[in-house]
Structures are given as structure tokens and as C-alpha cells.
Design a protein around this motif. Structure first.
Motif, PDB file in Angstrom:
ATOM      1  N   VAL A  37       2.211  20.047  36.658  1.00 49.84           N
ATOM      2  CA  VAL A  37       0.780  19.735  36.641  1.00 49.84           C
ATOM      3  C   VAL A  37       0.524  18.449  35.870  1.00 49.84           C
ATOM      4  O   VAL A  37       1.273  18.084  34.962  1.00 49.84           O
ATOM      5  CB  VAL A  37      -0.059  20.874  36.009  1.00 49.84           C
ATOM      6  N   VAL A  38      -0.554  17.769  36.255  1.00 44.75           N
ATOM      7  CA  VAL A  38      -1.100  16.674  35.462  1.00 44.75           C
ATOM      8  C   VAL A  38      -2.399  17.192  34.863  1.00 44.75           C
ATOM      9  O   VAL A  38      -3.259  17.728  35.584  1.00 44.75           O
ATOM     10  CB  VAL A  38      -1.369  15.426  36.321  1.00 44.75           C
ATOM     11  N   VAL A  39      -2.545  17.052  33.552  1.00 47.79           N
ATOM     12  CA  VAL A  39      -3.725  17.536  32.838  1.00 47.79           C
ATOM     13  C   VAL A  39      -4.475  16.345  32.285  1.00 47.79           C
ATOM     14  O   VAL A  39      -3.903  15.506  31.578  1.00 47.79           O
ATOM     15  CB  VAL A  39      -3.322  18.493  31.696  1.00 47.79           C
ATOM     16  N   GLY A  40      -5.746  16.253  32.626  1.00 46.32           N
ATOM     17  CA  GLY A  40      -6.577  15.166  32.120  1.00 46.32           C
ATOM     18  C   GLY A  40      -7.243  15.537  30.813  1.00 46.32           C
ATOM     19  O   GLY A  40      -7.158  16.689  30.360  1.00 46.32           O
ATOM     20  N   PRO A  41      -7.922  14.594  30.160  1.00 46.35           N
ATOM     21  CA  PRO A  41      -8.643  14.900  28.915  1.00 46.35           C
ATOM     22  C   PRO A  41      -9.761  15.896  29.203  1.00 46.35           C
ATOM     23  O   PRO A  41     -10.323  15.921  30.303  1.00 46.35           O
ATOM     24  CB  PRO A  41      -9.205  13.541  28.483  1.00 46.35           C
ATOM     25  N   SER A  42     -10.064  16.731  28.234  1.00 47.98           N
ATOM     26  CA  SER A  42     -11.070  17.777  28.455  1.00 47.98           C
ATOM     27  C   SER A  42     -12.176  17.690  27.417  1.00 47.98           C
ATOM     28  O   SER A  42     -11.924  17.417  26.246  1.00 47.98           O
ATOM     29  CB  SER A  42     -10.429  19.165  28.431  1.00 47.98           C
ATOM     30  N   SER A  43     -13.389  17.963  27.870  1.00 47.75           N
ATOM     31  CA  SER A  43     -14.558  17.856  27.012  1.00 47.75           C
ATOM     32  C   SER A  43     -15.098  19.210  26.598  1.00 47.75           C
ATOM     33  O   SER A  43     -16.117  19.277  25.912  1.00 47.75           O
ATOM     34  CB  SER A  43     -15.659  17.085  27.747  1.00 47.75           C
ATOM     35  N   ARG A  44     -14.446  20.292  27.009  1.00 49.81           N
ATOM     36  CA  ARG A  44     -14.947  21.624  26.691  1.00 49.81           C
ATOM     37  C   ARG A  44     -13.816  22.628  26.766  1.00 49.81           C
ATOM     38  O   ARG A  44     -12.746  22.346  27.319  1.00 49.81           O
ATOM     39  CB  ARG A  44     -16.051  22.034  27.675  1.00 49.81           C
ATOM     40  N   HIS A  45     -14.057  23.797  26.202  1.00 50.74           N
ATOM     41  CA  HIS A  45     -13.104  24.896  26.318  1.00 50.74           C
ATOM     42  C   HIS A  45     -13.330  25.587  27.649  1.00 50.74           C
ATOM     43  O   HIS A  45     -14.404  26.106  27.915  1.00 50.74           O
ATOM     44  CB  HIS A  45     -13.306  25.899  25.177  1.00 50.74           C
ATOM     45  N   SER A  46     -12.325  25.549  28.526  1.00 55.36           N
ATOM     46  CA  SER A  46     -12.462  26.228  29.816  1.00 55.36           C
ATOM     47  C   SER A  46     -11.249  27.074  30.159  1.00 55.36           C
ATOM     48  O   SER A  46     -11.352  27.994  30.967  1.00 55.36           O
ATOM     49  CB  SER A  46     -12.697  25.208  30.936  1.00 55.36           C
ATOM     50  N   ALA A  47     -10.096  26.775  29.562  1.00 51.91           N
ATOM     51  CA  ALA A  47      -8.853  27.424  29.981  1.00 51.91           C
ATOM     52  C   ALA A  47      -8.258  28.289  28.878  1.00 51.91           C
ATOM     53  O   ALA A  47      -8.384  27.990  27.686  1.00 51.91           O
ATOM     54  CB  ALA A  47      -7.830  26.367  30.408  1.00 51.91           C
ATOM     55  N   ARG A  48      -7.619  29.370  29.314  1.00 54.79           N
ATOM     56  CA  ARG A  48      -6.787  30.192  28.435  1.00 54.79           C
ATOM     57  C   ARG A  48      -5.415  30.329  29.084  1.00 54.79           C
ATOM     58  O   ARG A  48      -5.311  30.483  30.299  1.00 54.79           O
ATOM     59  CB  ARG A  48      -7.404  31.584  28.238  1.00 54.79           C
ATOM     60  N   LEU A  49      -4.380  30.259  28.250  1.00 56.91           N
ATOM     61  CA  LEU A  49      -3.016  30.402  28.745  1.00 56.91           C
ATOM     62  C   LEU A  49      -2.493  31.778  28.394  1.00 56.91           C
ATOM     63  O   LEU A  49      -2.665  32.251  27.265  1.00 56.91           O
ATOM     64  CB  LEU A  49      -2.092  29.350  28.121  1.00 56.91           C
ATOM     65  N   LEU A  50      -1.810  32.412  29.343  1.00 57.93           N
ATOM     66  CA  LEU A  50      -1.115  33.662  29.107  1.00 57.93           C
ATOM     67  C   LEU A  50       0.374  33.359  29.076  1.00 57.93           C
ATOM     68  O   LEU A  50       0.945  32.906  30.072  1.00 57.93           O
ATOM     69  CB  LEU A  50      -1.433  34.676  30.211  1.00 57.93           C
ATOM     70  N   LEU A  51       0.968  33.543  27.892  1.00 62.71           N
ATOM     71  CA  LEU A  51       2.401  33.280  27.724  1.00 62.71           C
ATOM     72  C   LEU A  51       3.148  34.604  27.769  1.00 62.71           C
ATOM     73  O   LEU A  51       2.904  35.494  26.954  1.00 62.71           O
ATOM     74  CB  LEU A  51       2.661  32.575  26.387  1.00 62.71           C
TER      75      LEU A  51
END
Length: 237
Positions: A37-51
């Protein structure tokens, strides 16, 4: 373990070599991330990761305008999201990911990355003053007023906003806010004994309430809660 991701200035390429993360966007179900994936800069909390299970990834971080220089993509389309490389249609990037996967170990992957980036830079657009300004903002943990930056680049504030968003992904003011808040979290993680009032003054916030407002804007939670999550992730690795 579920790890919330704050709004942050980082832009990067991540190649998963074992079990990909599972990602929830805006409270939705957890779905497997693409293999790269390519991840751009983010201006808000939108994602959660499940490890869960073994995690191995090769991570390439870019300077604020780095991905734009290499590929000419308008970064506004990558802000606040992660995009699978298969959806970008960039053949050189596909070939790079394939080479990383074929490398037998981490030192070999680093050599592949260094050689590929050096070759790609030879064909990228030349650096311009806006690239320099964006890097100064990133390293200074903040920015001068937009009008002052625009005058330095001989641009109108509107022209600066448009070009900065195209090359970085966020407006100058919003990008500088994410840079400053990211620096606060890093400082707090390095030294948990620092108070939020101390951090607010150290990083140029008007007061602690100002810092807490940015914390809510970029994380949706108090900063102490986010640092606790980050430390738990670090302790488990």
C-alpha cells in the motif's frame, strides 16, 4: 491487538511480507490490507489496525513531496487514505515491490530499495523551492504563516495552497498542525514524565487546551489514551 492511527504527516510505501494487517476505516469491519500500500498524509483519525499472527513489513518513508517527485501523482488524491499499489497503475512501482519480495533478506531488500530509488530519482522532476519549504516545515515541527511562506516563494497564498496540496497532500496550515502534533506524541512517548502543559509550551501551543483540541481533532481521544496504545504496541513487539 487493535491500534488506532492518528492523523499524521507521514507518507510511505509498506510492503507486507507475512500476514497483512487488517484495517477498519471509520468504525467499519476489519478487512485485510492489500499486500502493498501507499499511505498518504492524514488529517484525522479514521483507521484502526488489527495485528494478529506474524507481522513482517518493508517500509519506505518519503519526504513531504517525495512521492509526488518520483511519480508526479497529485497527492490530494492520497490524503487520508491508503491505496493498494495495484490500484495506482504505476508499473515501475509494481516492479519495485516484486523485487523487494524476491530479495532473500532485509539487507538485500535495503540494497534493492537504495538502487531503485537512486535510479528513479534520476528521472524524477527537479526539486523546487516548495519542496524545500515543505521539508523545513517537517523538520521544524511547525510553519510560519501561509502569507509569509507564499511571499518567500513569490506566490499568492491561493497558489501556495493549491501547489502545496498537490505536492504534499494537505494544505500548508493543516500539514503543519499534523507535524506539530506528531512531534508532541513522539516526545511524550520518549519521556512519559513530561506533562501535557510542558509539551504544549515546548511545541508552541497557546495553552494545554489548544493541544487537547488538536488531540481530539487528530485522534478522537485524549492524547494520554493514544500514547498508552502506542506504548502497549511497542511493549508487545
Amino acid at each position: 491487538m487493535v491500534v488506532p492511527l492518528p492523523g499524521r504527516p507521514a507518507q510511505f510505501l509498506e510492503i507486507y511480507l507475512d500476514t497483512p494487517y487488517r484495517v477498519s476505516i471509520d468504525g467499519g469491519a476489519f478487512d485485510a490490507a492489500p499486500e502493498a500500500v501507499v499511505v498518504g498524509p492524514s488529517s484525522r483519525h479514521s483507521a484502526r489496525l488489527l495485528l494478529a499472527g506474524p507481522v513482517a513489513a518493508f517500509h519506505v518513508a518519503f519526504q513531504p513531496t517525495g512521492f509526488h517527485r518520483l511519480f508526479g501523482i497529485g497527492m490530494g488524491q492520497l490524503s487520508d487514505i491508503a491505496v493498494g499499489i495495484c490500484d495506482l497503475g504505476l508499473k515501475p512501482l509494481d516492479e519495485f515491490v516484486g523485487s523487494i519480495r524476491q530479495a532473500p533478506d532485509f539487507p538485500s531488500r535495503v540494497r534493492v530499495a537504495d538502487n531503485w530509488l537512486a535510479h528513479r530519482l534520476a528521472w524524477s522532476r527537479a526539486a523546487d523551492p516548495l519542496d524545500h519549504v515543505a521539508r523545513l516545515i517537517r523538520h521544524a515541527n511547525g510553519a510560519p504563516p501561509v502569507a509569509k511562506m507564499a511571499a518567500r516563494l513569490d506566490l499568492s497564498p491561493r497558489q501556495l495552497q493549491r501547489r502545496f496540496t498537490d505536492q504534499v497532500g494537505l494544505t500548508p496550515k493543516l500539514y503543519a498542525r499534523t507535524v506539530r502534533f506528531d512531534a508532541v506524541l513522539e516526545a511524550r512517548e520518549r519521556n512519559p514524565d513530561l506533562t501535557w502543559t510542558t509539551l504544549a509550551h515546548r511545541f508552541g501551543y497557546f495553552d494545554q487546551a489548544h493541544l487537547l483540541r488538536d488531540a481530539h481533532a487528530f485522534t478522537g481521544m485524549p492524547p494520554s489514551a493514544l500514547v498508552s496504545e502506542a506504548m502497549a504496541m511497542s511493549d508487545s513487539s
